[in-house]
Design a protein around this motif. Structure first.
Motif, PDB file in Angstrom:
ATOM      1  N   GLU A  75      -4.326 -18.075 -21.846  1.00 41.10           N
ATOM      2  CA  GLU A  75      -3.785 -18.378 -23.168  1.00 41.10           C
ATOM      3  C   GLU A  75      -3.569 -17.091 -23.979  1.00 41.10           C
ATOM      4  OE1 GLU A  75      -3.418 -21.946 -24.825  1.00 41.10           O
ATOM      5  OE2 GLU A  75      -2.746 -21.679 -22.754  1.00 41.10           O
ATOM      6  N   TYR A  76      -4.509 -16.175 -23.874  1.00 38.84           N
ATOM      7  CA  TYR A  76      -4.415 -14.934 -24.637  1.00 38.84           C
ATOM      8  C   TYR A  76      -3.263 -14.056 -24.133  1.00 38.84           C
ATOM      9  CZ  TYR A  76      -9.020 -16.149 -26.528  1.00 38.84           C
ATOM     10  OH  TYR A  76     -10.076 -16.785 -27.148  1.00 38.84           O
ATOM     11  N   THR A  96      -2.587 -16.839 -30.690  1.00 37.97           N
ATOM     12  CA  THR A  96      -2.681 -18.127 -29.991  1.00 37.97           C
ATOM     13  C   THR A  96      -2.519 -19.269 -30.983  1.00 37.97           C
ATOM     14  OG1 THR A  96      -4.110 -17.237 -28.247  1.00 37.97           O
ATOM     15  CG2 THR A  96      -4.143 -19.619 -28.566  1.00 37.97           C
ATOM     16  N   LEU A 119      -8.524  -8.795 -22.709  1.00 41.74           N
ATOM     17  CA  LEU A 119      -8.283 -10.229 -22.928  1.00 41.74           C
ATOM     18  C   LEU A 119      -9.053 -11.115 -21.951  1.00 41.74           C
ATOM     19  CD1 LEU A 119      -4.449 -10.226 -23.702  1.00 41.74           C
ATOM     20  CD2 LEU A 119      -6.394  -9.947 -25.256  1.00 41.74           C
ATOM     21  N   LEU A 126      -8.560  -8.483 -28.589  1.00 38.02           N
ATOM     22  CA  LEU A 126      -8.979  -9.882 -28.541  1.00 38.02           C
ATOM     23  C   LEU A 126      -8.794 -10.611 -29.873  1.00 38.02           C
ATOM     24  CD1 LEU A 126     -10.106 -12.146 -26.822  1.00 38.02           C
ATOM     25  CD2 LEU A 126     -12.412 -11.339 -27.362  1.00 38.02           C
ATOM     26  N   ALA A 170      -5.271 -11.626 -30.093  1.00 37.81           N
ATOM     27  CA  ALA A 170      -4.957 -12.713 -29.177  1.00 37.81           C
ATOM     28  C   ALA A 170      -5.361 -14.059 -29.763  1.00 37.81           C
ATOM     29  CB  ALA A 170      -5.660 -12.485 -27.830  1.00 37.81           C
ATOM     30  N   ILE A 171      -6.531 -14.111 -30.372  1.00 37.35           N
ATOM     31  CA  ILE A 171      -6.998 -15.360 -30.982  1.00 37.35           C
ATOM     32  C   ILE A 171      -6.057 -15.763 -32.118  1.00 37.35           C
ATOM     33  CG2 ILE A 171      -8.876 -16.399 -32.313  1.00 37.35           C
ATOM     34  CD1 ILE A 171     -10.795 -14.547 -30.707  1.00 37.35           C
TER      35      ILE A 171
END
Length: 227
Positions: free
Chosen positions: A79-80, A112, A25, A105, A108-109
Motif C-alpha cells: 500500500e505504501y 495512502t 516503506l 514512512l 506514505a501513511i
C-alpha cells in the motif's frame, strides 16, 4: 597452494535512493533489490508505471518461481509503495520534484489516506454535480460559466486524476509563490498544460463545450477549433 577465495557477488544497487526508499516503506533488502533487477532503478522509471503495472510487478516479485515460498512483501508495504507512486505522479503533474530521498514512512501513511479520500470524493461529486444546460440566446453567461466550472471541478481527467477544471484556468504556467487552500485547488492551479495526458483532457473539455454549444450563440466560438 590453497584455492583462491570465492569473490562475493557485487551488490550493484547499494546506496540506490529508490531501493533505500523501498526499505524505509517495509521491504527487505532482497525484495527491494528485486525492483532494481526488474528494471525499476530510479524515480523516472518508477514514475513510468501506473497503479496496475505496479501491482503486476509486485505479483511477479512475490510469485513462487523455484518451488519455494517466494518473496514476501507485507500488505501495508505494498500500500505504501502505491502511495509513493501516487505522490510521484502528482508531483510530476504539478511540475514539482519527486526525489526518492524525500519520501519516508510518515509520507506514505499520509498519501495512502489521500489516495482513498480522492476516490471517495470523486465518486460522490460525480453523482451529485450535473453539467450545465445547453447554452441558449437568453442564457446568463456568468451563471452558466460558473456552473460549467463547478461541473469540471467534479470530473477527473486522465492527467493524474486532476479535476478537468485545470484545462479552463486563465493562465498557463503557475508561479512558486501561488498559494492554494486545498489539494483540489492546487491540482487545478498547478497541473501542467502540456503532454499527451493534457491533450486528452483538453479534448474532453472541447467535446463537452461543443455538445453544450449545440447550434446556439456559442457555436461561432467553437467552430474555429474544429479539427
Amino acid at each position: 597452494m590453497d584455492p583462491p577465495a570465492a569473490i562475493p557477488p557485487v551488490n550493484n544497487w547499494e546506496g540506490n535512493p529508490l531501493k533505500e526508499a523501498f526499505i524505509r516503506l517495509g521491504l527487505t533488502d532482497v525484495a527491494a533489490r528485486e525492483f532494481m533487477e526488474n528494471g525499476v532503478t530510479d524515480m523516472e522509471r518508477f514514475r513510468s508505471l501506473d497503479s496496475k503495472a505496479l501491482s503486476r510487478l509486485i505479483k511477479t516479485i512475490t510469485r513462487d518461481r523455484d518451488g519455494g515460498a517466494g518473496l514476501i512483501i507485507p500488505f501495508m508495504a505494498q500500500e505504501y509503495i502505491q502511495a509513493m507512486l501516487f505522490w510521484t505522479h502528482r508531483q510530476f503533474s504539478l511540475g514539482q520534484i519527486y526525489p526518492a530521498q524525500a519520501f519516508n514512512l510518515p509520507d506514505a501513511i499520509y498519501w495512502t489516506q489521500k489516495m482513498r479520500d480522492k476516490d471517495d470524493a470523486a465518486d460522490a461529486a460525480k453523482d451529485l454535480i450535473k453539467p450545465p444546460e445547453i447554452f441558449k440566446k437568453d442564457t446568463d453567461w456568468n451563471v452558466w460559466s460558473e456552473t460549467l466550472i463547478t461541473y469540471a471541478r467534479s470530473q477527473k481527467g486522465v492527467n493524474n486524476s486532476a479535476p478537468l477544471a485545470y484545462v479552463l484556468r486563465d493562465y498557463d504556467v503557475p508561479t512558486q509563490e501561488m498559494l492554494f487552500f486545498n489539494d483540489i485547488d492546487e491540482k487545478i492551479g498547478r497541473t501542467m498544460l502540456a503532454g499527451p495526458q493534457f491533450n486528452a483532457d483538453n479534448a474532453t473539455i472541447y467535446d463537452l463545450l461543443k455538445s453544450l454549444a449545440s447550434s446556439g450563440p456559442l457555436q461561432p466560438f467553437i467552430r474555429p477549433y474544429e479539427p
